[in-house]
Design an enzyme around this catalytic site. Structure first.
Site, PDB file in Angstrom:
ATOM      1  N   CYS A   1       3.891  13.733   2.442  1.00  0.00           N
ATOM      2  CA  CYS A   1       3.743  15.192   2.598  1.00  0.00           C
ATOM      3  C   CYS A   1       4.935  15.902   1.971  1.00  0.00           C
ATOM      4  CB  CYS A   1       3.611  15.567   4.075  1.00  0.00           C
ATOM      5  SG  CYS A   1       1.971  15.273   4.770  1.00  0.00           S
TER       6      CYS A   1
ATOM      7  N   HIS B   1      -3.105   6.436   1.046  1.00  0.00           N
ATOM      8  CA  HIS B   1      -2.797   6.380  -0.386  1.00  0.00           C
ATOM      9  C   HIS B   1      -3.501   5.188  -1.009  1.00  0.00           C
ATOM     10  CE1 HIS B   1       0.309   4.170   1.837  1.00  0.00           C
ATOM     11  NE2 HIS B   1       0.365   3.331   0.814  1.00  0.00           N
TER      12      HIS B   1
ATOM     13  N   GLY C   1       0.215  -4.404   5.635  1.00  0.00           N
ATOM     14  CA  GLY C   1       1.309  -4.019   4.744  1.00  0.00           C
ATOM     15  C   GLY C   1       1.488  -2.525   4.562  1.00  0.00           C
TER      16      GLY C   1
HETATM   17  P1  AMP Z   1       2.131   0.818   1.503  1.00  0.00           P
HETATM   18  O1  AMP Z   1       3.027  -0.368   1.728  1.00  0.00           O
HETATM   19  O2  AMP Z   1       0.723   0.475   1.132  1.00  0.00           O
HETATM   20  O3  AMP Z   1       2.187   1.799   2.662  1.00  0.00           O
HETATM   21  O4  AMP Z   1       2.702   1.551   0.230  1.00  0.00           O
HETATM   22  C1  AMP Z   1       3.718   2.488   0.267  1.00  0.00           C
HETATM   23  C2  AMP Z   1       4.229   2.584  -1.125  1.00  0.00           C
HETATM   24  O5  AMP Z   1       4.946   3.790  -1.247  1.00  0.00           O
HETATM   25  C3  AMP Z   1       5.177   1.460  -1.534  1.00  0.00           C
HETATM   26  O6  AMP Z   1       4.650   0.779  -2.673  1.00  0.00           O
HETATM   27  C4  AMP Z   1       6.481   2.186  -1.839  1.00  0.00           C
HETATM   28  O7  AMP Z   1       7.185   1.622  -2.914  1.00  0.00           O
HETATM   29  C5  AMP Z   1       6.002   3.594  -2.131  1.00  0.00           C
HETATM   30  N1  AMP Z   1       6.971   4.639  -1.878  1.00  0.00           N
HETATM   31  C6  AMP Z   1       7.698   4.849  -0.749  1.00  0.00           C
HETATM   32  N2  AMP Z   1       8.483   5.927  -0.881  1.00  0.00           N
HETATM   33  C7  AMP Z   1       8.237   6.424  -2.127  1.00  0.00           C
HETATM   34  C8  AMP Z   1       8.751   7.524  -2.875  1.00  0.00           C
HETATM   35  N3  AMP Z   1       9.668   8.365  -2.366  1.00  0.00           N
HETATM   36  N4  AMP Z   1       8.276   7.732  -4.130  1.00  0.00           N
HETATM   37  C9  AMP Z   1       7.364   6.900  -4.657  1.00  0.00           C
HETATM   38  N5  AMP Z   1       6.828   5.842  -4.010  1.00  0.00           N
HETATM   39  C10 AMP Z   1       7.275   5.600  -2.765  1.00  0.00           C
HETATM   40 ZN    ZN Z   2       1.581  13.061   5.101  1.00  0.00          ZN
END
Ligand code: AMP
Ligand code: ZN
Length: 112
Positions: free
Chosen positions: A7, A98, A91
């Site tokens: 967000c 997303h 995970g």
């Molecule tokens: P998940 O483990 O499926 O919840 O994926 C979360 C993803 O968000 C991971 O691949 C992280 O590397 C990515 N992530 C977390 N913080 C950021 C950020 N500030 N900008 C871009 N990607 C992010």
């Molecule tokens: Zn959110």
């Protein structure tokens, strides 16, 4: 949602490498890429996970799945994998729905 990193990215409060944005969704490169190309597409509305999808809010998922092939084409991706992790055990670390889009030579054949 106040404490949600995605967000904050959508609001511009945390910087991101933006790929695409429209009224419903936002796409940006993953900060920790797992393949040659790795970006995320998220709904602008805060939905914590796929478990929170309902008949009322799920149209954005179909929309996202029209945006993904457009972005893939723009980036010249012939093949790619779309992943959603739902829940800690799968995970999920960021609890804002997303879809990971991954492409590149290091994509294995197996999902797990
Ligand atoms: P998940 O483990 O499926 O919840 O994926 C979360 C993803 O968000 C991971 O691949 C992280 O590397 C990515 N992530 C977390 N913080 C950021 C950020 N500030 N900008 C871009 N990607 C992010
Ligand atoms: Zn959110």
């Amino acid at each position: 949602m106040a404490d949600c990193v995605f967000c904050k990215i959508i609001a511009g409060d945390i910087p991101s490498k933006k790929l695409y944005e429209d009224a419903l969704c936002y796409a940006f490169y993953d900060i920790n890429p797992q393949s040659d190309t790795h970006f995320l597409v998220v709904p602008k509305a805060h939905i914590a996970s796929a478990n929170e999808l309902t008949e009322e809010n799920a149209a954005v998922v179909a929309h996202i799945f029209t945006v993904i092939p457009k972005l893939a084409k723009e980036l010249g991706l012939e093949s790619y994998r779309v992943i959603n992790n739902c829940g800690e055990g799968a995970g999920q670390t960021v609890f804002h729905l997303h879809f990971h889009v991954l492409s590149g030579k290091n994509l294995g054949e197996k999902l797990v």
